[in-house]
Write a protein that holds these residues in place. Structure first.
Motif, mmCIF file in Angstrom:
data_model
loop_
_atom_site.group_PDB
_atom_site.id
_atom_site.type_symbol
_atom_site.label_atom_id
_atom_site.label_comp_id
_atom_site.label_asym_id
_atom_site.label_seq_id
_atom_site.Cartn_x
_atom_site.Cartn_y
_atom_site.Cartn_z
ATOM 1 N N LEU A 168 68.293 28.233 51.278
ATOM 2 C CA LEU A 168 67.741 29.445 50.664
ATOM 3 C C LEU A 168 68.514 30.688 51.106
ATOM 4 O O LEU A 168 68.813 31.568 50.287
ATOM 5 C CB LEU A 168 66.258 29.591 51.024
ATOM 6 C CG LEU A 168 65.304 28.550 50.428
ATOM 7 C CD1 LEU A 168 63.883 28.770 50.942
ATOM 8 C CD2 LEU A 168 65.322 28.576 48.898
ATOM 9 N N GLU A 169 68.842 30.778 52.388
ATOM 10 C CA GLU A 169 69.589 31.947 52.888
ATOM 11 C C GLU A 169 70.911 32.114 52.151
ATOM 12 O O GLU A 169 71.235 33.216 51.665
ATOM 13 C CB GLU A 169 69.864 31.786 54.396
ATOM 14 C CG GLU A 169 68.658 32.037 55.276
ATOM 15 C CD GLU A 169 68.936 31.739 56.741
ATOM 16 O OE1 GLU A 169 68.095 32.119 57.577
ATOM 17 O OE2 GLU A 169 69.982 31.126 57.059
ATOM 18 N N GLU A 170 71.665 31.039 52.067
ATOM 19 C CA GLU A 170 73.002 31.153 51.474
ATOM 20 C C GLU A 170 72.943 31.304 49.960
ATOM 21 O O GLU A 170 73.759 32.007 49.367
ATOM 22 C CB GLU A 170 73.859 29.937 51.878
ATOM 23 C CG GLU A 170 74.082 29.793 53.383
ATOM 24 C CD GLU A 170 74.740 31.018 54.014
ATOM 25 O OE1 GLU A 170 75.398 31.805 53.303
ATOM 26 O OE2 GLU A 170 74.578 31.201 55.243
ATOM 27 N N TRP A 171 71.953 30.667 49.314
ATOM 28 C CA TRP A 171 71.807 30.832 47.855
ATOM 29 C C TRP A 171 71.483 32.287 47.518
ATOM 30 O O TRP A 171 72.114 32.894 46.647
ATOM 31 C CB TRP A 171 70.718 29.898 47.334
ATOM 32 C CG TRP A 171 70.594 29.937 45.831
ATOM 33 C CD1 TRP A 171 69.797 30.753 45.086
ATOM 34 C CD2 TRP A 171 71.349 29.151 44.893
ATOM 35 N NE1 TRP A 171 69.986 30.520 43.752
ATOM 36 C CE2 TRP A 171 70.938 29.546 43.603
ATOM 37 C CE3 TRP A 171 72.316 28.162 45.023
ATOM 38 C CZ2 TRP A 171 71.462 28.975 42.448
ATOM 39 C CZ3 TRP A 171 72.838 27.590 43.870
ATOM 40 C CH2 TRP A 171 72.421 27.998 42.599
ATOM 41 N N LEU A 172 70.517 32.867 48.220
ATOM 42 C CA LEU A 172 70.107 34.249 47.935
ATOM 43 C C LEU A 172 71.188 35.258 48.320
ATOM 44 O O LEU A 172 71.280 36.332 47.725
ATOM 45 C CB LEU A 172 68.798 34.563 48.666
ATOM 46 C CG LEU A 172 67.565 33.818 48.121
ATOM 47 C CD1 LEU A 172 66.408 33.909 49.097
ATOM 48 C CD2 LEU A 172 67.157 34.371 46.759
ATOM 49 N N ALA A 173 72.010 34.920 49.294
ATOM 50 C CA ALA A 173 73.083 35.831 49.717
ATOM 51 C C ALA A 173 74.250 35.835 48.736
ATOM 52 O O ALA A 173 75.016 36.802 48.685
ATOM 53 C CB ALA A 173 73.587 35.433 51.107
ATOM 54 N N ARG A 174 74.382 34.756 47.940
ATOM 55 C CA ARG A 174 75.583 34.596 47.126
ATOM 56 C C ARG A 174 75.357 34.597 45.621
ATOM 57 O O ARG A 174 76.298 34.798 44.861
ATOM 58 C CB ARG A 174 76.282 33.275 47.526
ATOM 59 C CG ARG A 174 76.969 33.377 48.857
ATOM 60 C CD ARG A 174 77.486 32.045 49.373
ATOM 61 N NE ARG A 174 78.517 32.319 50.362
ATOM 62 C CZ ARG A 174 78.273 32.786 51.585
ATOM 63 N NH1 ARG A 174 77.024 33.026 51.951
ATOM 64 N NH2 ARG A 174 79.263 33.029 52.419
#
Length: 405
Positions: free
Chosen positions: A369-375
């Motif tokens: 979730l962190e990396e999906w929302l950041a990118r």
């Protein structure tokens, strides 16, 4: 699906037309919400009998209250885990290990495997987990403004981490996921074929690791000792099959349901995007709202349990998705509140058999979730498409097309 007749000892008023496999919202459904559909279980008696609540159409008692589920899952003497769910598909009775062992044997094997999935071990794995997420998401972002998130991210992300843990090659990922899909969501023809294929694969892998050891889980298992002896072939198979199947579907499904929720709830999506520190807490609420598994136990003796006349041999269902919608346990249980505190959810089970891989699963979900929302910019479900959801022993989602054009 064939159903068993209701046993004579079950009072007619305790029988309810409900199934995690066939009730409305459980069969493969466009835009379905099987987790919300199970909330109806709390509208009736706290324990009832479903005549068809397993993959092979067997009846089970359904425990709806979270507190009662904890009693069942804690009482391993009365409610046994040995039910041979996997091997029974092949007409066999060997247990998956340690899931289908009862104490004291359960503790022996759990102690053997626990260090491999401990919080300390997961911290060591974390950089590789994050790197895998970043690589996949950057590739998706570079190739357009929409994707089939299960095929292009959720499965390749979670399963590749697991295959690395098992010492298996990434290039067979689609094949392995296909086996799991046929096993967990296939029909009466596909299931036994998938089960036999997986058993053959695990047996061959064990043979190969005995001849040529490498630094992986299967080598560890074939070289391990319990109580001063090497493991039997059946014990090695039982561990290998459980670890293999458990890693191929559940975490990917959880991430898929989470992203589907965020795609439909743009305010929550924006909140987590602007305040990423909230993601870990939000992940717990999403685990509460969208847990994937049903736990089954078998009564070892006759017992009157909270008013239910459970008899020796009866199946007892403790579905995590029902416990997690218990209004006695959670305020407004059908409302998803990403700031919910003290979230005592049952997504990873409870008691001695609490999910051995929970630390890794939790970190994979949070990092994903962190990396999906950041990118990836603000995303929705692509117009003209509908994700397909299903209930069952493990809840699933596919055809989740996200769009951020």
């Amino acid at each position: 699906m064939a159903t068993n007749p209701v046993p004579d000892h079950v009072p007619p008023e305790m029988v309810r037309d409900f199934s995690l496999f066939t009730s409305p919202g459980m069969s493969p459904t466009p835009n379905g919400d099987p987790h919300a559909a199970v909330a109806c279980a709390h509208d009736g008696p706290p324990i009832f009998y479903s005549p068809y609540n397993t993959q092979d159409g067997r009846g089970t008692w359904v425990i709806t209250r979270a507190a009662d589920q904890r009693k069942v899952l804690q009482d391993t003497e009365t409610f046994s885990s040995h039910r041979s769910i996997f091997s029974s598909v092949l007409g066999e009775t060997w247990p998956t290990i340690p899931l289908e062992l009862d104490p004291p044997a359960h503790g022996v094997f759990r102690s053997l495997l626990s260090p491999l999935l401990s919080p300390k071990r997961v911290r060591v794995l974390e950089p590789a987990v994050r790197e895998r997420a970043v690589t996949l998401i950057d590739s998706i972002a570079a190739s357009g403004t929409s994707c089939d998130v299960m095929k292009e991210f959720a499965f390749p992300f979670t399963v590749s981490i697991f295959l690395r843990f098992l010492g298996l090659p990434d290039h067979r990922l689609d094949t392995f996921v296909g086996w799991a899909k046929d096993l967990l969501h296939g029909d009466d023809v596909k299931r036994p074929v998938a089960a036999r294929t997986i058993v053959t694969f695990i047996d061959e892998l064990a043979t190969n690791r005995r001849k040529e050891p490498v630094d992986d889980l299967m080598t560890f298992i074939v070289q391990a000792q319990v109580e001063g002896r090497r493991l039997t072939d059946e014990e090695i198979r039982g561990i290998g099959v459980l670890v293999f199947v458990a890693g191929l579907d559940t975490v990917a499904a959880a991430i898929g349901f989470d992203l589907a929720y965020l795609a439909r709830n743009l305010k929550d999506q924006e909140l987590l995007r602007s305040e990423p520190d909230r993601i870990a807490l939000a992940a717990e609420e999403l685990l509460r709202a969208y847990p994937p598994i049903q736990l089954i136990r078998v009564a070892t003796k006759d017992i009157d349990f909270e008013g239910a006349p459970i008899r020796k041999g009866d199946y007892v269902s403790c579905a995590t998705m029902i416990a997690n919608r218990d209004p006695a346990e959670f305020g407004c249980p059908n409302t998803i509140d990403l700031a919910r505190e003290d979230n005592r959810h049952a997504a990873f089970g409870y008691g001695p058999h609490r999910c051995l891989g929970s630390h890794l699963a939790r970190r994979e979900i949070i990092i994903g979730l962190e990396e999906w929302l950041a990118r990836i910019p603000a995303f929705r479900i692509k117009k003209g498409t509908a994700p397909i959801t299903c209930g069952g022993h493990v809840f699933g989602i596919e055809n989740l097309i996200l769009d951020w054009s």
